[in-house]
Motif scaffolding. Structure first.
Motif, short mmCIF file in Angstrom:
data_model
loop_
_atom_site.label_atom_id
_atom_site.label_comp_id
_atom_site.label_asym_id
_atom_site.label_seq_id
_atom_site.Cartn_x
_atom_site.Cartn_y
_atom_site.Cartn_z
N VAL A 309 1.06 -0.74 -0.19
CA VAL A 309 -0.12 0.24 -0.57
C VAL A 309 1.28 1.35 -0.05
O VAL A 309 1.63 1.14 0.73
N ALA A 310 0.83 1.66 -0.73
CA ALA A 310 1.28 2.98 -1.17
C ALA A 310 0.63 4.28 -0.43
O ALA A 310 -0.84 4.15 -1.20
N PHE A 311 1.19 4.84 0.30
CA PHE A 311 -0.15 6.65 0.97
C PHE A 311 1.12 7.85 0.78
O PHE A 311 2.09 8.38 0.53
N HIS A 312 0.31 8.34 -0.46
CA HIS A 312 1.13 10.06 -0.77
C HIS A 312 0.41 11.05 -0.44
O HIS A 312 -0.43 11.08 0.62
N VAL A 313 1.15 11.77 0.25
CA VAL A 313 0.94 13.20 1.17
C VAL A 313 1.52 14.22 -0.47
O VAL A 313 2.91 13.81 -0.57
N SER A 314 0.83 14.96 -1.49
CA SER A 314 0.77 15.97 -1.95
C SER A 314 0.83 16.79 -1.35
O SER A 314 -0.20 17.68 -1.01
N ASP A 315 1.65 18.28 -1.77
CA ASP A 315 0.63 19.72 -1.82
C ASP A 315 1.35 20.51 -2.95
O ASP A 315 2.33 20.23 -3.70
N THR A 316 1.97 22.03 -3.36
CA THR A 316 1.82 23.03 -3.70
C THR A 316 2.42 23.39 -3.10
O THR A 316 2.69 25.07 -2.92
N GLY A 317 3.13 23.39 -2.46
CA GLY A 317 4.28 24.43 -1.55
C GLY A 317 5.55 24.26 -2.48
O GLY A 317 5.67 24.50 -3.12
N ILE A 318 6.76 24.66 -1.41
CA ILE A 318 8.03 25.59 -1.74
C ILE A 318 8.47 24.88 -2.30
O ILE A 318 9.78 25.08 -3.11
N GLY A 319 8.34 23.25 -2.58
CA GLY A 319 9.37 22.05 -2.94
C GLY A 319 10.84 21.71 -2.64
O GLY A 319 11.01 22.39 -0.87
N ILE A 320 11.09 21.18 -2.85
CA ILE A 320 12.99 20.89 -2.49
C ILE A 320 13.50 20.52 -3.15
O ILE A 320 13.60 20.28 -4.66
N ARG A 321 14.79 21.18 -3.70
CA ARG A 321 15.96 21.69 -4.09
C ARG A 321 16.50 20.37 -4.66
O ARG A 321 16.39 18.90 -3.30
N ASP A 322 16.70 20.15 -5.30
CA ASP A 322 17.28 18.60 -5.93
C ASP A 322 18.40 18.72 -5.31
O ASP A 322 18.88 17.16 -4.28
N GLU A 323 19.49 19.66 -4.93
CA GLU A 323 20.44 19.58 -3.95
C GLU A 323 19.98 19.05 -3.09
O GLU A 323 21.15 18.48 -2.22
#
Lengths: 383, 130
Positions: A309-323
């Motif tokens: 089972v996969a639980f997803h928590v999604s947001d439209t926030g600031i996000g994360i830089r790759d580094e």
């Protein structure tokens, strides 16, 4: 000189050489006391190891009774005679126990007494091999003591954690309590500035409480104290619980926090409390790092034959830089400060969540686009 | 409905806070500062509800709950633990000791009274069904 005579001489020489080698082997052995007793327990041979371990020279011990090597308690108990009796009856006697050296000091020894019989089966005496294990016993003893000390140190640590939790919460009860009553305006009205300052006190105290909780959780995880109790858990129930808890926070920021309801029968066998704590952490983070838009909780079947089972928590926030992604799950790492994100965190939330997920046999992964939003996924029950 | 609520707590700021909140929401708070006095107060005052700390002098909350629930005269009075013992397992331990409910400190002042009111006996209903 006949050929027969020559052969006899050769045989006798070979026999003598063989006996000589055997005698040298026994006599030269220094790590083991090897000696022989007659049928009544009197010593008839004595090697270098016996001299080194027991302290008696060859000439002073031959013909003496082997009970000299026993402690007073063992003598009173009739142990020497009993050991010979057992060896005679069963072929051998083996034990570890205290023996006494010539100078009266005791040593811990491993003893093997073997009954020696001739070809007709008649008892001819006993062979005795003794090894000094004092050093080994001393090491064992000190290991046991160290072990006991470690155990009591662990107990002391648990006790310390429990007391610390109790002692830190008690004053917070007064701080959060009275800040709350004043903000509820129970004692009387507040002006705008008073209200603002009290909210700051309240936020600080709440932050302190979450730090205490996270630190205690981390300490418990590190000492292996977190108990996992697996039971069938309806995904939807846990998600609704989490949404109910966080909705006031989301609403205060004008965020739309919603659940995409999973099938009623989407059930995962896991620890309910741990699952709920992970989802709460993920969704709480989503609220913290989102200024506008939506937070969505979703659960779907995943993996081979839908066994995970996969639980997803999604947001439209600031996000994360790759580094930054690699450091995301490390303890005490706080990202998003440059973007003016909420500083009220311990930097432990994601670290604790990942550790808990691992305890549940799962993992947390993240997809993110900087400036657009993030999606954290907790996958449980994969084979 | 106004209730008489006995608060057994040795930490004065916590005791005053809970009494203050109970009073503010229209209930009558009664106070005791240790386990033995608390047990005696339950027997003497027969409150509608008891709020009890666990780490108490003279008689701790677990022992108090055990004695209260073994006494037929007072066993039906609901007993709620309000404690800073808030590690995993502490709730279960309190319930096993005989408490009817458990709240961890720090309390939430906005919801505290509402939460403990859940344990009050229903008006006119049989005692202990709260």
């Amino acid at each position: 000189v006949t050929e027969l005579h020559v052969r006899q001489v050769v045989n006798e020489t070979a026999l003598r050489e063989s006996e000589e080698r055997f005698r040298l082997l026994v006599e030269g052995t220094r790590d083991y006391a090897i000696f022989m007793l007659d049928t009544t327990g009197h010593i008839v041979s004595w090697n270098a190891g016996a001299e080194r371990i027991n302290g008696y020279a060859h000439d002073e011990i031959i013909d003496r009774h082997f009970s000299k090597f026993y402690t007073e308690e063992d003598l009173a108990d009739g142990k020497p005679a009993r050991e010979l009796k057992i060896a005679a009856a069963t072929g051998k006697y083996e034990e570890e126990g205290w023996r006494v050296r010539k100078d009266g000091t005791r040593f811990w020894s491993s003893v093997l007494i073997t009954a020696l019989r001739d070809e007709s089966g008649r008892l001819r005496g006993f062979g005795k091999v003794t090894r000094d294990l004092t050093e080994r016993r001393r090491l064992e003893q000190s290991l046991l003591e160290k072990n006991a000390a470690l155990e009591s140190a662990l107990l002391a640590k648990d006790h310390f954690l429990a007391s610390m939790s109790h002692e830190l919460r008690t004053p917070l009860n007064a701080i959060l309590g009275y800040t709350g009553t004043m903000l509820m305006k129970l004692p009387g009205p507040l002006n705008a500035e008073q209200e603002k300052q009290l909210r700051t006190v309240q936020a600080g105290a709440r932050h302190l409480l979450s730090l205490i909780n996270d630190l205690l959780d981390l300490a418990r995880l590190n000492s292996g104290k977190v108990e996992i109790r697996r039971e069938p858990v309806a995904a939807r129930e846990v998600m609704e619980e989490v949404a109910r808890t966080l909705r006031p926070i989301a609403m205060a920021k004008g965020l739309d926090l919603s659940i995409i309801p999973p099938a009623e029968d989407l059930v995962v066998t896991t620890d309910r409390r741990a699952l709920s704590q992970i989802l709460l952490n993920l969704a709480n983070n989503a609220c913290k790092f989102t200024e506008q838009g939506t937070i969505r909780l979703e659960a779907v079947r995943d993996g081979l034959a839908g066994r995970a089972v996969a639980f997803h928590v999604s947001d439209t926030g600031i996000g994360i830089r790759d580094e930054d992604r690699a450091r995301l799950f490390q303890a005490f790492v706080q990202l998003g400060r440059e973007e003016g994100g909420d500083r009220n965190g311990s930097g432990l939330g994601l670290h604790l969540s990942q550790r808990l997920a691992e305890l549940l046999g799962g993992r947390i992964t993240v997809e993110s686009e900087f400036g657009r939003g993030s999606r954290f996924t907790l996958t449980l029950g994969e084979d | 409905m106004a209730a008489r609520v006995l608060v057994i707590e040795d930490n004065r700021p916590s005791l005053e806070l809970m009494s203050y909140l109970l009073h503010a929401f229209g209930h009558t708070p009664l106070e005791a500062y240790n386990g033995l006095d608390g047990l005696e107060a339950i027997r003497r005052e027969r409150p509608d509800l008891v709020i009890c700390d666990i780490d108490l002098p003279k008689l701790d909350g677990y022992a108090l709950a055990g004695r209260a629930k073994a006494d037929p005269e007072i066993r039906d009075i609901p007993l709620v633990a309000v404690t800073a013992l808030a590690l995993v397992g502490d709730r279960d331990r309190a319930i096993r000791a005989g408490f009817d409910g458990y709240l961890a400190k720090p309390i939430e002042p906005e919801t505290f009274v509402q939460e403990i009111e859940r344990y009050l006996p229903a008006p006119g209903g049989p005692i202990g069904q709260g």
